[in-house]
Design a protein around this motif. Structure first.
Motif, PDB file in Angstrom:
ATOM      1  N   ILE A   7       6.737   1.964 -10.059  1.00 60.06           N
ATOM      2  CA  ILE A   7       5.820   1.286  -9.878  1.00 60.06           C
ATOM      3  C   ILE A   7       5.614   0.725  -8.575  1.00 60.06           C
ATOM      4  O   ILE A   7       6.674  -0.122  -8.270  1.00 60.06           O
ATOM      5  N   PRO A   8       4.549   0.831  -7.604  1.00 60.42           N
ATOM      6  CA  PRO A   8       3.415   1.547  -8.093  1.00 60.42           C
ATOM      7  C   PRO A   8       3.631   2.964  -7.822  1.00 60.42           C
ATOM      8  O   PRO A   8       4.579   3.302  -7.058  1.00 60.42           O
ATOM      9  N   ALA A   9       2.578   3.718  -7.912  1.00 59.12           N
ATOM     10  CA  ALA A   9       2.653   5.495  -7.745  1.00 59.12           C
ATOM     11  C   ALA A   9       2.350   5.667  -6.428  1.00 59.12           C
ATOM     12  O   ALA A   9       2.874   6.564  -5.938  1.00 59.12           O
ATOM     13  N   ALA A  10       1.876   4.602  -5.817  1.00 58.82           N
ATOM     14  CA  ALA A  10       1.209   4.931  -4.399  1.00 58.82           C
ATOM     15  C   ALA A  10       1.359   3.744  -3.742  1.00 58.82           C
ATOM     16  O   ALA A  10       0.874   2.781  -4.059  1.00 58.82           O
ATOM     17  N   LEU A  11       1.468   3.591  -2.372  1.00 62.64           N
ATOM     18  CA  LEU A  11       1.581   2.272  -1.640  1.00 62.64           C
ATOM     19  C   LEU A  11       1.280   2.684  -0.322  1.00 62.64           C
ATOM     20  O   LEU A  11       1.812   3.594   0.301  1.00 62.64           O
ATOM     21  N   THR A  74      15.906  -1.686  -6.652  1.00 60.23           N
ATOM     22  CA  THR A  74      14.707  -1.755  -5.738  1.00 60.23           C
ATOM     23  C   THR A  74      15.146  -1.201  -4.458  1.00 60.23           C
ATOM     24  O   THR A  74      16.496  -1.283  -4.075  1.00 60.23           O
ATOM     25  N   LEU A  75      14.444  -0.637  -3.635  1.00 59.69           N
ATOM     26  CA  LEU A  75      14.552  -0.005  -2.413  1.00 59.69           C
ATOM     27  C   LEU A  75      13.742  -0.763  -1.465  1.00 59.69           C
ATOM     28  O   LEU A  75      12.582  -0.919  -1.350  1.00 59.69           O
ATOM     29  N   TYR A  76      14.489  -1.594  -0.540  1.00 62.34           N
ATOM     30  CA  TYR A  76      13.954  -2.223   0.399  1.00 62.34           C
ATOM     31  C   TYR A  76      13.963  -1.510   1.886  1.00 62.34           C
ATOM     32  O   TYR A  76      15.027  -1.016   2.205  1.00 62.34           O
ATOM     33  N   ILE A  77      12.745  -1.438   2.444  1.00 56.81           N
ATOM     34  CA  ILE A  77      12.488  -0.699   3.586  1.00 56.81           C
ATOM     35  C   ILE A  77      12.118  -1.843   4.806  1.00 56.81           C
ATOM     36  O   ILE A  77      11.189  -2.492   4.492  1.00 56.81           O
ATOM     37  N   ALA A  78      12.937  -1.949   5.694  1.00 57.36           N
ATOM     38  CA  ALA A  78      12.714  -2.944   6.654  1.00 57.36           C
ATOM     39  C   ALA A  78      11.767  -2.337   7.934  1.00 57.36           C
ATOM     40  O   ALA A  78      12.089  -1.011   8.275  1.00 57.36           O
ATOM     41  N   ALA A  79      11.022  -3.048   8.587  1.00 55.45           N
ATOM     42  CA  ALA A  79      10.394  -2.750   9.765  1.00 55.45           C
ATOM     43  C   ALA A  79       9.968  -1.341   9.594  1.00 55.45           C
ATOM     44  O   ALA A  79      10.296  -0.482  10.518  1.00 55.45           O
ATOM     45  N   SER A  80       8.835  -1.054   8.508  1.00 58.52           N
ATOM     46  CA  SER A  80       8.479   0.228   8.428  1.00 58.52           C
ATOM     47  C   SER A  80       7.831   0.967   9.644  1.00 58.52           C
ATOM     48  O   SER A  80       7.330   0.571  10.461  1.00 58.52           O
ATOM     49  N   GLN A  81       8.120   2.372   9.504  1.00 61.48           N
ATOM     50  CA  GLN A  81       7.713   3.552  10.623  1.00 61.48           C
ATOM     51  C   GLN A  81       6.809   4.125   9.980  1.00 61.48           C
ATOM     52  O   GLN A  81       7.122   4.680   8.804  1.00 61.48           O
ATOM     53  N   PRO A  82       5.858   5.027  10.896  1.00 61.73           N
ATOM     54  CA  PRO A  82       5.115   6.308  10.325  1.00 61.73           C
ATOM     55  C   PRO A  82       5.899   7.204   9.550  1.00 61.73           C
ATOM     56  O   PRO A  82       5.639   7.922   8.687  1.00 61.73           O
ATOM     57  N   GLY A  83       7.125   7.545  10.435  1.00 64.59           N
ATOM     58  CA  GLY A  83       8.119   8.450   9.740  1.00 64.59           C
ATOM     59  C   GLY A  83       8.707   8.112   8.555  1.00 64.59           C
ATOM     60  O   GLY A  83       9.379   9.093   7.861  1.00 64.59           O
ATOM     61  N   ASP A  84       8.475   6.795   7.973  1.00 64.05           N
ATOM     62  CA  ASP A  84       8.733   6.690   6.775  1.00 64.05           C
ATOM     63  C   ASP A  84       7.691   7.157   5.629  1.00 64.05           C
ATOM     64  O   ASP A  84       8.164   7.165   4.367  1.00 64.05           O
ATOM     65  N   SER A  85       6.749   7.379   5.873  1.00 65.13           N
ATOM     66  CA  SER A  85       5.946   8.034   4.979  1.00 65.13           C
ATOM     67  C   SER A  85       6.327   9.153   4.207  1.00 65.13           C
ATOM     68  O   SER A  85       6.728  10.362   4.780  1.00 65.13           O
ATOM     69  N   ALA A  86       6.571   9.287   2.978  1.00 65.42           N
ATOM     70  CA  ALA A  86       6.910  10.258   2.052  1.00 65.42           C
ATOM     71  C   ALA A  86       6.938   9.733   0.561  1.00 65.42           C
ATOM     72  O   ALA A  86       6.321   8.882   0.435  1.00 65.42           O
ATOM     73  N   TRP A 101      14.918  11.447 -13.727  1.00 71.25           N
ATOM     74  CA  TRP A 101      14.023  10.897 -12.748  1.00 71.25           C
ATOM     75  C   TRP A 101      12.868   9.980 -12.859  1.00 71.25           C
ATOM     76  O   TRP A 101      12.460  10.147 -14.004  1.00 71.25           O
ATOM     77  N   GLY A 102      12.607   9.258 -12.117  1.00 67.92           N
ATOM     78  CA  GLY A 102      11.168   8.453 -12.105  1.00 67.92           C
ATOM     79  C   GLY A 102      10.384   9.496 -11.544  1.00 67.92           C
ATOM     80  O   GLY A 102      10.477  10.640 -11.097  1.00 67.92           O
ATOM     81  N   ALA A 103       8.952   9.156 -11.515  1.00 69.05           N
ATOM     82  CA  ALA A 103       7.971  10.023 -10.944  1.00 69.05           C
ATOM     83  C   ALA A 103       7.605   9.774  -9.356  1.00 69.05           C
ATOM     84  O   ALA A 103       6.788  10.583  -9.056  1.00 69.05           O
ATOM     85  N   GLY A 104       8.240   8.882  -9.013  1.00 72.57           N
ATOM     86  CA  GLY A 104       8.159   8.644  -7.611  1.00 72.57           C
ATOM     87  C   GLY A 104       7.068   7.459  -7.085  1.00 72.57           C
ATOM     88  O   GLY A 104       5.839   7.285  -7.850  1.00 72.57           O
ATOM     89  N   THR A 105       7.083   7.115  -6.001  1.00 69.61           N
ATOM     90  CA  THR A 105       6.361   6.101  -5.284  1.00 69.61           C
ATOM     91  C   THR A 105       5.681   7.077  -3.886  1.00 69.61           C
ATOM     92  O   THR A 105       6.641   7.135  -3.010  1.00 69.61           O
ATOM     93  N   LYS A 106       4.479   7.122  -3.772  1.00 74.73           N
ATOM     94  CA  LYS A 106       4.164   7.895  -2.649  1.00 74.73           C
ATOM     95  C   LYS A 106       3.797   6.568  -1.407  1.00 74.73           C
ATOM     96  O   LYS A 106       2.881   5.764  -1.728  1.00 74.73           O
ATOM     97  N   LEU A 107       4.524   6.717  -0.538  1.00 72.80           N
ATOM     98  CA  LEU A 107       4.408   5.592   0.555  1.00 72.80           C
ATOM     99  C   LEU A 107       3.646   6.195   1.804  1.00 72.80           C
ATOM    100  O   LEU A 107       4.029   7.248   2.140  1.00 72.80           O
ATOM    101  N   ILE A 108       2.629   5.617   2.246  1.00 71.50           N
ATOM    102  CA  ILE A 108       1.828   5.804   3.492  1.00 71.50           C
ATOM    103  C   ILE A 108       2.131   4.862   4.304  1.00 71.50           C
ATOM    104  O   ILE A 108       1.762   3.477   3.958  1.00 71.50           O
ATOM    105  N   ILE A 109       2.720   4.844   5.732  1.00 72.48           N
ATOM    106  CA  ILE A 109       2.850   3.943   6.483  1.00 72.48           C
ATOM    107  C   ILE A 109       1.788   4.219   7.699  1.00 72.48           C
ATOM    108  O   ILE A 109       1.639   5.235   8.426  1.00 72.48           O
ATOM    109  N   LYS A 110       0.753   3.207   7.866  1.00 69.28           N
ATOM    110  CA  LYS A 110      -0.519   3.305   8.575  1.00 69.28           C
ATOM    111  C   LYS A 110       0.175   2.857  10.208  1.00 69.28           C
ATOM    112  O   LYS A 110       0.710   1.772  10.120  1.00 69.28           O
ATOM    113  N   PRO A 111      -0.079   3.715  10.996  1.00 71.57           N
ATOM    114  CA  PRO A 111       0.153   3.423  12.531  1.00 71.57           C
ATOM    115  C   PRO A 111      -0.847   2.177  12.953  1.00 71.57           C
ATOM    116  O   PRO A 111      -1.932   1.975  12.724  1.00 71.57           O
TER     117      PRO A 111
END
Lengths: 111, 114
Positions: A7-11, A74-86, A101-111
């Motif tokens: 959770i969440p399914a998307a971010l 938990t997975l902590y991502i510091a200083a997120s970049q557009p290339g982290d979108s996945a 497996w979990g169902a995944g979290t779809k991550l979008i990093i906005k430039p």
């Protein structure tokens, strides 16, 4: 039967923010907890593996923690970049060395 | 060093046909696992092979089978294809079995059943 929930399914977050992705599991008798990323239409890339006796692992801007007593990672991502979108997936290994497996979290990093 | 290679990358089959997918693990890796990924069910474990022996099998019908050769290459076969078998099939290789070993995945084979 082990169940893994993400959770969440998307971010969606702006570039540069620090963020946390959550993974919970119902059975604390896990052998390890792994985090992967998947780009659209592609296979999985292993990010971090935490063995059951460990509390955390770090790789670059990524840090994963494991708390078996509460059934959480938990997975902590510091200083997120557009290339982290996945899509980020977590998986726990059971006593048969099978990944659940979990169902995944779809991550979008906005430039 | 070469990664995990899955062939073919894309496949279109008709209901009732059978299909064989191939996976070449990283050189030196002896464990190969197969997974099915669909939008509705997510990632599900199919089976695991180590030293040419099936060590573990997921909850799939007998139409799904596999094998591993002496060079650790693995194949999976699906007979009497159904529309619901359309999925991304992923193969993962590991050096050995066990909780401390990292899994490396191939790009997958996208199977479409029409």
């Amino acid at each position: 039967k082990q169940e893994v929930t993400q959770i969440p399914a998307a971010l969606s977050v702006p570039e540069g923010e620090n963020l946390v992705l959550n993974c919970s599991f119902t059975d604390s008798a896990i052998y390890n907890l792994q985090w992967f990323r998947q780009d659209p239409g592609k296979g999985l890339t292993s990010l971090l593996l935490i063995q059951s006796s460990q509390r955390e692992q770090t790789s670059g801007r990524l840090n994963a923690s494991l708390d078996k007593s509460s059934g959480r990672s938990t997975l902590y991502i510091a200083a997120s970049q557009p290339g982290d979108s996945a899509t980020y997936l977590c998986a726990s290994m059971d006593s048969n060395y099978q990944l659940i497996w979990g169902a995944g979290t779809k991550l979008i990093i906005k430039p | 060093k070469a990664g995990v290679t899955q062939t073919p990358r894309y496949l279109i089959k008709t209901r009732g046909q059978q299909v064989t997918l191939s996976c070449s693990p990283i050189s030196g890796h002896r464990s190969v696992s197969w997974y099915q990924q669909t939008p509705g069910q997510g990632l599900q474990f199919l089976f695991e092979y180590f030293s040419e022996t099936q060590r573990n099998k997921g909850n799939f019908p007998g139409r799904f089978s596999g094998r591993q050769f002496s060079n650790s290459r693995s194949e999976m076969n699906v007979s009497t294809l159904e529309l619901g078998d359309s999925a991304l099939y992923l193969c993962a290789s590991s050096l050995v079995r066990g909780p401390g070993t990292e899994a490396f995945f191939g790009q997958g084979t996208r199977l479409t059943v029409v």
